[in-house]
Write a protein that holds these residues in place. Structure first.
Motif, short mmCIF file in Angstrom:
data_model
loop_
_atom_site.label_atom_id
_atom_site.label_comp_id
_atom_site.label_asym_id
_atom_site.label_seq_id
_atom_site.Cartn_x
_atom_site.Cartn_y
_atom_site.Cartn_z
N LEU A 173 1.39 -0.83 0.01
CA LEU A 173 0.19 -0.04 -0.05
C LEU A 173 0.97 1.55 -0.25
CD1 LEU A 173 -2.48 1.95 0.44
CD2 LEU A 173 -2.53 1.59 2.72
N PHE A 174 2.11 1.03 1.00
CA PHE A 174 2.55 2.40 1.09
C PHE A 174 3.52 3.08 -0.20
CE2 PHE A 174 1.81 2.27 5.94
CZ PHE A 174 1.40 3.48 6.03
N ALA A 175 3.91 1.23 -1.05
CA ALA A 175 4.76 1.44 -2.27
C ALA A 175 3.80 2.01 -3.69
CB ALA A 175 5.83 0.02 -2.59
N GLY A 176 2.75 1.46 -3.07
CA GLY A 176 1.60 1.92 -4.40
C GLY A 176 1.51 4.35 -4.16
N ILE A 177 1.39 4.50 -3.08
CA ILE A 177 1.62 5.71 -2.79
C ILE A 177 2.56 6.74 -3.62
CG2 ILE A 177 1.24 7.63 -1.25
CD1 ILE A 177 0.30 5.14 1.00
N GLY A 178 3.48 6.07 -3.19
CA GLY A 178 5.09 6.55 -3.99
C GLY A 178 5.10 6.52 -5.19
N GLY A 179 5.19 5.30 -5.71
CA GLY A 179 5.24 4.50 -6.77
C GLY A 179 4.06 5.84 -7.19
N SER A 180 3.22 6.65 -7.43
CA SER A 180 2.23 7.14 -7.69
C SER A 180 2.41 8.59 -8.28
CB SER A 180 0.83 7.59 -7.34
OG SER A 180 0.83 7.92 -6.10
N ALA A 181 3.50 9.10 -7.51
CA ALA A 181 4.29 10.28 -8.13
C ALA A 181 4.13 10.51 -9.50
CB ALA A 181 5.75 10.53 -7.10
N CYS A 182 4.81 9.74 -9.56
CA CYS A 182 6.00 9.69 -11.24
C CYS A 182 4.53 9.75 -12.46
CB CYS A 182 6.54 8.51 -11.05
SG CYS A 182 6.10 6.79 -11.14
N ILE A 183 3.80 8.70 -11.80
CA ILE A 183 2.24 8.12 -13.41
C ILE A 183 1.79 10.20 -12.77
CG2 ILE A 183 -0.06 7.16 -13.06
CD1 ILE A 183 2.77 5.50 -13.27
N THR A 184 1.56 10.80 -11.37
CA THR A 184 1.28 11.88 -11.77
C THR A 184 1.82 13.12 -12.27
OG1 THR A 184 -0.31 10.71 -9.90
CG2 THR A 184 -0.27 13.42 -9.68
N LEU A 185 2.72 13.56 -11.92
CA LEU A 185 3.45 14.67 -12.00
C LEU A 185 4.13 14.21 -13.25
CD1 LEU A 185 4.99 14.78 -8.47
CD2 LEU A 185 3.01 16.27 -8.75
N GLY A 186 4.26 13.98 -14.41
CA GLY A 186 4.99 12.92 -14.96
C GLY A 186 3.87 14.23 -15.68
N ALA A 187 2.90 14.12 -16.07
CA ALA A 187 2.21 15.42 -17.27
C ALA A 187 2.68 16.74 -16.72
CB ALA A 187 0.54 14.96 -17.08
N GLY A 188 2.56 17.31 -15.27
CA GLY A 188 3.05 18.35 -14.99
C GLY A 188 4.09 18.93 -14.99
N VAL A 189 5.77 18.36 -15.69
CA VAL A 189 6.69 17.78 -15.72
C VAL A 189 6.68 18.19 -16.66
CG1 VAL A 189 8.87 17.28 -16.02
CG2 VAL A 189 7.56 17.06 -14.29
N VAL A 190 5.49 17.95 -18.19
CA VAL A 190 5.79 18.14 -19.73
C VAL A 190 5.31 19.30 -19.68
CG1 VAL A 190 4.52 17.69 -21.57
CG2 VAL A 190 5.73 15.58 -20.24
N ALA A 191 4.20 19.91 -19.15
CA ALA A 191 3.39 20.77 -19.16
C ALA A 191 4.50 22.30 -19.59
CB ALA A 191 2.22 20.73 -18.27
N ASP A 192 5.72 21.69 -18.45
CA ASP A 192 6.43 23.25 -17.11
C ASP A 192 6.90 22.81 -18.43
OD1 ASP A 192 4.51 22.66 -14.59
OD2 ASP A 192 6.57 21.93 -14.03
N LEU A 193 7.92 22.24 -18.93
CA LEU A 193 9.00 22.36 -20.27
C LEU A 193 8.47 22.64 -21.17
CD1 LEU A 193 11.19 19.36 -18.65
CD2 LEU A 193 11.63 21.60 -18.64
N PHE A 194 7.11 22.21 -21.51
CA PHE A 194 7.24 22.80 -23.37
C PHE A 194 5.58 23.15 -23.91
CE2 PHE A 194 9.31 18.45 -22.61
CZ PHE A 194 10.22 18.60 -23.89
N HIS A 195 5.61 24.21 -23.61
CA HIS A 195 4.69 25.52 -23.91
C HIS A 195 3.48 24.49 -24.11
CE1 HIS A 195 2.15 28.71 -25.10
NE2 HIS A 195 3.05 29.14 -24.13
N GLU A 196 1.67 25.08 -24.22
CA GLU A 196 1.10 23.60 -24.16
C GLU A 196 0.52 23.88 -25.41
OE1 GLU A 196 -0.39 27.83 -22.43
OE2 GLU A 196 1.05 26.42 -22.23
N ARG A 197 1.01 25.47 -26.12
CA ARG A 197 0.76 25.19 -28.00
C ARG A 197 2.13 24.66 -29.11
NH1 ARG A 197 -2.20 28.34 -24.90
NH2 ARG A 197 -0.43 29.90 -25.14
#
Length: 498
Positions: A174-198
């Motif tokens: 359970l705890f491993a899953g909580i930690g492992g969810s970060a890359c799945i969740t924040l990966g989209a945020g990093v993409v939006a941060d690095l590359f302009h949305e348009r």
């Protein structure tokens, strides 16, 4: 700090108004933060510093501190490492499945529900993790949240490997899953941060080793990946970077009136109020945005089908085809190759199709242009259930049901990728929170639905059990068509401004 960071173009518009029309013109700022501000091409893309107005932004359009100005090599190395960790984390949810029999024998556990729970509990972690990791990243930055969560995932693999009973194993998973969810969740945020949305152009076999080695392997691989991320990672969330810059310049210049360009004209909230609103944001997106809710339901349905697949694969290939538990892991190659093929197809076609549609639309990009390919892939998904279910039920040569899993893998990637890129394009300011809503809902379904899989297949058999899933998948085929036809109308009718 403000209630929410506007998207880049909205901030630019605000800055221009401040510079030439004074503070009172803030009321002219557009109320819908998700719609790009229409501005001449000669206006700056990124909001800049204007000390005369007490506003802190970027030091020019080429500011090297702006993540979107990072060298391409740095961007792709970082995304490559995060992507690699993103492969390891979901792998941890399913690669334990073939070894559950060994674990059950060692711990003396025969209850099928408990054994299934030891696998699916990881996805419960995926359900809760994103709900606070995503908003935390939008307050304190992507880097620190991603780093702490990834190491949290790695450390709990030790607990899994050293577990002396199934209760301990379930808690550690359970705890491993909580930690492992970060890359799945924040990966989209990093993409939006690095590359302009348009800028739209741009399973395993374990012979006779013990089941504990699955977790030692995850520890080694996950640790190595995170070490690489630690070396190359740098904060990418622009509002947090500028907040740090405000604090630094206020100290250097002895000024107390300086304000982040991303906070201009917004309600001043205490850190506690900001945290509360940020933690509620994924849930609010589900409630206030019907398009996000519809996409979550559809993605959860497809994800649940994947884990219902997983409930039968190991048992079918050990009992029906005589594979050893270790060798049964090879049965996942069919669906795994389907994932790879679907990913490849999307990589070479998605942006090309979007670019062509943008050109045909007078150069105006719309997020719904991500959706048409989903129609084709949604039609592919049901094939696997009839193919795999009846060939396994009739004991057809083992390679045939394995191949039968391939279409599902292709179809699933062809559905998931457009949905995830769509929410980034629609809500760039809330990319991590929107992705958290997607991850949490599908993970909850993926964790709970397989618990009903064994009773269902025991009652209906492999053939009709899988056919039932196939017929349900067929019913859902028209859903992407609805997204394509009515997505823009729904999105614009219920705009998001959290």
């Amino acid at each position: 700090m403000g209630e929410e960071e506007p998207n880049t173009s909205s901030a630019n518009s605000t800055l221009e108004e401040l510079s030439f029309e004074k503070q009172s013109s803030l009321e002219k700022q557009p109320s819908n933060l998700d719609e790009p501000t229409k501005q001449p091409t000669n206006q700056p893309l990124y909001p800049e510093t204007d000390l005369s107005q007490g506003i802190i932004g970027w030091e020019g359009q080429d500011d090297p501190e702006n993540p979107q100005n990072f060298p391409d090599s740095k961007k792709w190395i970082l995304l490559g490492l995060i992507s690699a960790f993103t492969l390891v984390s979901p792998l941890a949810s399913s690669m334990f499945s073939p070894a559950v029999v060994y674990m059950g024998e060692q711990f003396g556990e025969t209850n099928e529900i408990i054994l299934a729970l030891s696998v699916s509990i990881y996805l419960i972690g995926y359900t809760f993790g994103p709900l606070f990791l995503a908003p935390l990243s939008e307050i304190y930055g992507r880097r620190v949240v991603l780093s702490v969560a990834n190491w949290f995932f790695v450390v709990w693999q030790i607990g899994c490997a050293l577990s002396k009973n199934i209760e301990t194993l379930i808690v550690c998973r359970l705890f491993a899953g909580i930690g492992g969810s970060a890359c799945i969740t924040l990966g989209a945020g990093v993409v939006a941060d690095l590359f302009h949305e348009r800028l739209v152009e741009k399973r395993l076999r374990f012979g006779e080793v013990s089941w504990q080695w699955i977790f030692w392997l995850l520890l080694i691989v996950g640790g190595a990946m995170q070490l690489g991320i630690e070396v190359f990672n740098k904060e990418t969330y622009a509002p947090v970077i500028i907040k740090w810059k405000v604090a630094k310049m206020a100290k250097e210049l002895g000024r107390t009136d300086l304000e982040s360009v991303y906070d201009v004209g917004k309600e001043k909230l205490s850190p506690g109020q900001v945290l509360k609103r940020s933690l509620l944001r994924p849930a609010l997106l589900l409630v206030k945005s019907p398009i996000v809710a519809f996409l979550c339901i559809y993605m959860s349905f497809v994800y649940g089908l994947l884990y219902l697949f997983f409930t039968t694969i190991s048992d079918v290939f050990t009992s029906t085809y005589g594979f050893s538990v270790g060798l049964s892991g090879l049965a996942y190659l069919g669906i795994g190759l389907g994932f790879a093929c679907g990913l490849f197809i999307m990589a070479i076609t998605n942006d090309k199709i979007v670019s062509k549609m943008t050109a045909n639309n007078g150069g105006k990009f719309e997020p719904e242009m991500r959706m048409p390919t989903m129609i084709i892939f949604a039609c592919i998904i049901p094939i696997s259930f009839f193919w795999y279910g009846w060939t396994a039920d009739k004991h057809v040569f083992w390679i045939v049901p394995i191949i039968g899993m391939f279409p599902f893998g292709v179809g699933m990637m062809g559905v998931f990728i457009p949905i995830q890129t769509y929410v980034i394009d629609c809500y760039p300011a809330y990319a991590a929170s929107a992705n958290a809503a997607l991850t949490a809902t599908r993970s909850l379904v993926g964790a709970l639905l397989p618990l009903a899989g064994t009773p269902m297949f025991d009652s209906l058999g492999l053939g009709w059990g899988n056919s039932l899933l196939g017929f349900i998948a067929l019913v859902f085929v028209p859903v992407p068509i609805i997204f394509v036809k009515y997505g823009k109308t729904i999105r614009e009718k219920w705009p998001i401004n959290l």
